[in-house]
Design a protein around this motif. Structure first.
Motif, PDB file in Angstrom:
ATOM      1  N   ARG A  81      32.629  22.449  34.584  1.00  0.00           N
ATOM      2  CA  ARG A  81      32.238  23.329  33.470  1.00  0.00           C
ATOM      3  C   ARG A  81      32.948  24.678  33.566  1.00  0.00           C
ATOM      4  NH1 ARG A  81      27.072  20.393  34.015  1.00  0.00           N
ATOM      5  NH2 ARG A  81      26.812  19.283  32.027  1.00  0.00           N
ATOM      6  N   ALA A  91      29.842  16.734  31.831  1.00  0.00           N
ATOM      7  CA  ALA A  91      30.675  17.913  32.097  1.00  0.00           C
ATOM      8  C   ALA A  91      32.149  17.603  31.848  1.00  0.00           C
ATOM      9  CB  ALA A  91      30.474  18.382  33.536  1.00  0.00           C
ATOM     10  N   GLU A  97      32.767  17.563  28.075  1.00  0.00           N
ATOM     11  CA  GLU A  97      32.747  18.936  27.563  1.00  0.00           C
ATOM     12  C   GLU A  97      34.045  19.656  27.931  1.00  0.00           C
ATOM     13  OE1 GLU A  97      29.310  20.496  29.473  1.00  0.00           O
ATOM     14  OE2 GLU A  97      27.884  19.644  28.031  1.00  0.00           O
ATOM     15  N   ALA A  98      34.514  19.427  29.158  1.00  0.00           N
ATOM     16  CA  ALA A  98      35.736  20.081  29.624  1.00  0.00           C
ATOM     17  C   ALA A  98      36.946  19.633  28.815  1.00  0.00           C
ATOM     18  CB  ALA A  98      35.947  19.789  31.107  1.00  0.00           C
TER      19      ALA A  98
END
Length: 236
Positions: free
Chosen positions: A163, A203, A206-207
């Motif tokens: 993140r 994560a 999202e990254a």
């Protein structure tokens, strides 16, 4: 290539008393010894009673163990898997310097262990246009049907770092990458192990949306050493 000791010692795995120690029986002498394991992952599919492992002798009076684990035979017995979680960072540096990662070919290795924000990153790279990039390196050994998975145990710290990569990727003149180094040559791709750590998978997704480069490479592991042999896809 990162070479191994020319005097590797053949043994059979017995059990794992704790995260960093394995107990083995030396093939030649039948002596039962303890060896240091430089990998805190679960390795449940690899460290099975009777599995062949190779150790190296360590002559250090400060060490509690006289041996270190080097490699273990694959699940099907048709090859080897590295047991040293310290090697992926070194292999990543070699891969970058030798231009083996296509998306990093225009980037130059600057240094390892670079602190930015609240974390220390495995690699710092630079681009001719002035941009800089932090790279987080992860070693992967877990496999199913040819696909590699990461992690093989819940890692809150790992998800936190991913993140943070997403936040860095949003900064002006900065890029970020997550590089998986498969410590075996039978892994064809890398995927998040959502069945083990769904938060890490979240994560990663999202990254990627934030602009983090998801990269992978695989290595040939033999009795002589370990070397990067090519790129593999990373999908989320």
């Amino acid at each position: 290539m990162i070479p191994y000791s020319p005097d590797l010692i053949k043994a059979r795995f017995i059990n794992r008393p704790n995260r960093f120690i394995i107990k083995c029986e030396l093939t030649e002498t039948k002596e039962v010894v303890e060896a240091h394991l430089a990998d805190s992952g679960r390795l449940l599919e690899l460290l099975l009673p009777g599995k062949m492992v190779f150790l190296r002798a360590v002559d250090d009076p400060k060490r509690k163990t006289k041996y270190s684990a080097v490699i273990v035979e694959r699940e099907n017995g048709m090859g080897w898997v590295s047991l040293n979680a310290m090697l992926p960072n070194q292999l990543a540096v070699i891969a970058v310097k030798e231009g083996m990662i296509s998306k990093l070919k225009d980037w130059t290795y600057v240094r390892s262990e670079y602190k930015k924000g609240s974390s220390r990153w495995d690699l710092l790279l630079s681009h001719p246009d002035g941009r800089q990039m932090v790279v987080e390196v992860k070693g992967a050994t877990l496999i199913k049907d040819g696909d590699g998975y990461f992690p093989d145990a819940v890692t809150k710290r790992g998800a936190k770092h991913v993140r943070e990569l997403g936040e860095i990727a949003k900064e002006p003149h900065w890029e970020a990458a997550l590089l998986f180094v498969a410590q075996r040559d039978d892994i064809k791709s890398i995927k998040p192990a959502d069945h083990i750590d769904p938060d890490f998978g979240k994560a990663m997704r999202e990254a990627e949306k934030a602009g983090v480069k998801l990269l992978g490479c695989r290595c040939h592991v033999g009795l002589e050493g370990i070397k990067v042999i090519g790129e593999i896809d990373v999908s989320v």
